[in-house]
Design a protein around this motif. Structure first.
Motif, PDB file in Angstrom:
ATOM      1  N   LEU A  80       1.244  18.394   3.035  1.00 15.32           N
ATOM      2  CA  LEU A  80       1.121  18.212   4.481  1.00 15.32           C
ATOM      3  C   LEU A  80       2.388  18.666   5.197  1.00 15.32           C
ATOM      4  O   LEU A  80       3.459  18.730   4.609  1.00 15.32           O
ATOM      5  CB  LEU A  80       0.860  16.735   4.803  1.00 15.32           C
ATOM      6  N   THR A  81       2.235  18.915   6.492  1.00 13.91           N
ATOM      7  CA  THR A  81       3.412  19.188   7.309  1.00 13.91           C
ATOM      8  C   THR A  81       4.100  17.865   7.611  1.00 13.91           C
ATOM      9  O   THR A  81       3.533  16.789   7.383  1.00 13.91           O
ATOM     10  CB  THR A  81       3.028  19.888   8.623  1.00 13.91           C
ATOM     11  N   GLU A  82       5.299  17.915   8.125  1.00 15.32           N
ATOM     12  CA  GLU A  82       6.058  16.697   8.411  1.00 15.32           C
ATOM     13  C   GLU A  82       5.342  15.818   9.436  1.00 15.32           C
ATOM     14  O   GLU A  82       5.296  14.602   9.297  1.00 15.32           O
ATOM     15  CB  GLU A  82       7.452  17.068   8.909  1.00 15.32           C
ATOM     16  N   GLU A  83       4.761  16.436  10.465  1.00 18.38           N
ATOM     17  CA  GLU A  83       4.050  15.672  11.504  1.00 18.38           C
ATOM     18  C   GLU A  83       2.790  15.023  10.941  1.00 18.38           C
ATOM     19  O   GLU A  83       2.476  13.878  11.259  1.00 18.38           O
ATOM     20  CB  GLU A  83       3.679  16.576  12.687  1.00 18.38           C
ATOM     21  N   GLU A  84       2.061  15.748  10.091  1.00 22.57           N
ATOM     22  CA  GLU A  84       0.846  15.194   9.488  1.00 22.57           C
ATOM     23  C   GLU A  84       1.186  14.024   8.565  1.00 22.57           C
ATOM     24  O   GLU A  84       0.463  13.028   8.531  1.00 22.57           O
ATOM     25  CB  GLU A  84       0.110  16.277   8.696  1.00 22.57           C
ATOM     26  N   PHE A  85       2.289  14.139   7.826  1.00 34.45           N
ATOM     27  CA  PHE A  85       2.676  13.065   6.911  1.00 34.45           C
ATOM     28  C   PHE A  85       3.064  11.804   7.676  1.00 34.45           C
ATOM     29  O   PHE A  85       2.756  10.694   7.250  1.00 34.45           O
ATOM     30  CB  PHE A  85       3.829  13.524   6.014  1.00 34.45           C
ATOM     31  N   LYS A  86       3.728  11.953   8.834  1.00 33.94           N
ATOM     32  CA  LYS A  86       4.130  10.795   9.623  1.00 33.94           C
ATOM     33  C   LYS A  86       2.930  10.071  10.241  1.00 33.94           C
ATOM     34  O   LYS A  86       3.023   8.892  10.562  1.00 33.94           O
ATOM     35  CB  LYS A  86       5.091  11.218  10.726  1.00 33.94           C
ATOM     36  N   GLN A  87       1.815  10.769  10.412  1.00 30.62           N
ATOM     37  CA  GLN A  87       0.634  10.176  11.034  1.00 30.62           C
ATOM     38  C   GLN A  87      -0.242   9.410  10.057  1.00 30.62           C
ATOM     39  O   GLN A  87      -1.225   8.795  10.480  1.00 30.62           O
ATOM     40  CB  GLN A  87      -0.198  11.260  11.718  1.00 30.62           C
ATOM     41  N   LEU A  88       0.093   9.414   8.766  1.00 33.98           N
ATOM     42  CA  LEU A  88      -0.704   8.667   7.793  1.00 33.98           C
ATOM     43  C   LEU A  88      -0.611   7.171   8.069  1.00 33.98           C
ATOM     44  O   LEU A  88       0.429   6.673   8.497  1.00 33.98           O
ATOM     45  CB  LEU A  88      -0.232   8.969   6.372  1.00 33.98           C
ATOM     46  N   LYS A  89      -1.710   6.478   7.819  1.00 33.81           N
ATOM     47  CA  LYS A  89      -1.773   5.034   8.093  1.00 33.81           C
ATOM     48  C   LYS A  89      -1.008   4.269   7.027  1.00 33.81           C
ATOM     49  O   LYS A  89      -1.340   4.325   5.852  1.00 33.81           O
ATOM     50  CB  LYS A  89      -3.230   4.564   8.102  1.00 33.81           C
ATOM     51  N   LYS A  90       0.015   3.546   7.461  1.00 30.91           N
ATOM     52  CA  LYS A  90       0.796   2.723   6.538  1.00 30.91           C
ATOM     53  C   LYS A  90       0.281   1.294   6.615  1.00 30.91           C
ATOM     54  O   LYS A  90       0.074   0.745   7.690  1.00 30.91           O
ATOM     55  CB  LYS A  90       2.278   2.739   6.898  1.00 30.91           C
ATOM     56  N   LYS A  91       0.093   0.685   5.476  1.00 31.04           N
ATOM     57  CA  LYS A  91      -0.333  -0.702   5.402  1.00 31.04           C
ATOM     58  C   LYS A  91       0.668  -1.429   4.518  1.00 31.04           C
ATOM     59  O   LYS A  91       0.999  -0.969   3.426  1.00 31.04           O
ATOM     60  CB  LYS A  91      -1.735  -0.799   4.794  1.00 31.04           C
ATOM     61  N   GLN A  92       1.153  -2.541   5.005  1.00 31.99           N
ATOM     62  CA  GLN A  92       2.145  -3.290   4.241  1.00 31.99           C
ATOM     63  C   GLN A  92       1.507  -3.812   2.966  1.00 31.99           C
ATOM     64  O   GLN A  92       0.396  -4.353   2.983  1.00 31.99           O
ATOM     65  CB  GLN A  92       2.686  -4.440   5.072  1.00 31.99           C
ATOM     66  N   ARG A  93       2.204  -3.637   1.867  1.00 37.11           N
ATOM     67  CA  ARG A  93       1.687  -4.088   0.587  1.00 37.11           C
ATOM     68  C   ARG A  93       1.765  -5.598   0.483  1.00 37.11           C
ATOM     69  O   ARG A  93       2.671  -6.231   1.005  1.00 37.11           O
ATOM     70  CB  ARG A  93       2.471  -3.455  -0.548  1.00 37.11           C
ATOM     71  N   TYR A  94       0.798  -6.185  -0.226  1.00 39.71           N
ATOM     72  CA  TYR A  94       0.749  -7.632  -0.402  1.00 39.71           C
ATOM     73  C   TYR A  94       1.539  -8.011  -1.649  1.00 39.71           C
ATOM     74  O   TYR A  94       1.343  -7.447  -2.723  1.00 39.71           O
ATOM     75  CB  TYR A  94      -0.697  -8.097  -0.552  1.00 39.71           C
ATOM     76  N   PHE A  95       2.434  -8.950  -1.492  1.00 34.88           N
ATOM     77  CA  PHE A  95       3.169  -9.511  -2.615  1.00 34.88           C
ATOM     78  C   PHE A  95       2.942 -11.019  -2.607  1.00 34.88           C
ATOM     79  O   PHE A  95       3.159 -11.679  -1.594  1.00 34.88           O
ATOM     80  CB  PHE A  95       4.677  -9.219  -2.507  1.00 34.88           C
ATOM     81  N   ASN A  96       2.533 -11.552  -3.740  1.00 34.61           N
ATOM     82  CA  ASN A  96       2.308 -12.980  -3.859  1.00 34.61           C
ATOM     83  C   ASN A  96       3.664 -13.665  -3.955  1.00 34.61           C
ATOM     84  O   ASN A  96       4.378 -13.543  -4.940  1.00 34.61           O
ATOM     85  CB  ASN A  96       1.453 -13.279  -5.086  1.00 34.61           C
ATOM     86  N   SER A  97       4.025 -14.403  -2.925  1.00 37.53           N
ATOM     87  CA  SER A  97       5.332 -15.035  -2.896  1.00 37.53           C
ATOM     88  C   SER A  97       5.405 -16.292  -3.764  1.00 37.53           C
ATOM     89  O   SER A  97       6.468 -16.784  -4.049  1.00 37.53           O
ATOM     90  CB  SER A  97       5.709 -15.383  -1.450  1.00 37.53           C
ATOM     91  N   GLN A  98       4.255 -16.816  -4.179  1.00 42.60           N
ATOM     92  CA  GLN A  98       4.235 -18.035  -4.971  1.00 42.60           C
ATOM     93  C   GLN A  98       4.317 -17.764  -6.488  1.00 42.60           C
ATOM     94  O   GLN A  98       4.416 -18.690  -7.269  1.00 42.60           O
ATOM     95  CB  GLN A  98       2.954 -18.821  -4.685  1.00 42.60           C
ATOM     96  N   LYS A  99       4.267 -16.527  -6.888  1.00 47.43           N
ATOM     97  CA  LYS A  99       4.272 -16.200  -8.304  1.00 47.43           C
ATOM     98  C   LYS A  99       5.603 -16.579  -8.939  1.00 47.43           C
ATOM     99  O   LYS A  99       6.662 -16.165  -8.480  1.00 47.43           O
ATOM    100  CB  LYS A  99       4.015 -14.707  -8.493  1.00 47.43           C
ATOM    101  N   GLY A 100       5.561 -17.362  -9.965  1.00 43.80           N
ATOM    102  CA  GLY A 100       6.765 -17.735 -10.698  1.00 43.80           C
ATOM    103  C   GLY A 100       7.554 -18.876 -10.070  1.00 43.80           C
ATOM    104  O   GLY A 100       8.628 -19.190 -10.532  1.00 43.80           O
TER     105      GLY A 100
END
Length: 86
Positions: free
Chosen positions: A62-82
């Motif tokens: 992709l071009t730089e502009e196309e790459f910046k337009q991709l939908k970012k979703k925050q990854r889920y991390f289980n904070s209670q693990k361990g």
């Protein structure tokens, strides 16, 4: 945007994902056809890749502009693990 998948023999990564009518640099190599199809699917749905190898490949395709337009979703991390309760 059109992407094509081609097989080239005698290479370590024989599957080539190439952007049609793109520059020479807009291509990426993969070990299997399934990896190339998955990369094309990620681009088609417009998601931001979290895997490092797909991120590098998509940045090349992709071009730089196309790459910046991709939908970012925050990854889920289980904070209670361990965590132990007292």
């Amino acid at each position: 945007m059109k992407l094509s998948i081609k097989y080239t023999e005698n290479l370590e990564r024989p599957w080539l994902l190439k952007r049609e009518n793109g520059t020479y640099e807009q291509h990426a190599h993969f070990f299997t056809k399934k990896e190339a199809e998955l990369c094309r699917h990620i681009i088609d749905i417009g998601k931001y890749p979290h895997c490092k190898k797909y991120k590098i490949a998509i940045q090349r395709l992709l071009t730089e502009e196309e790459f910046k337009q991709l939908k970012k979703k925050q990854r889920y991390f289980n904070s209670q693990k361990g965590v132990r309760k007292k």
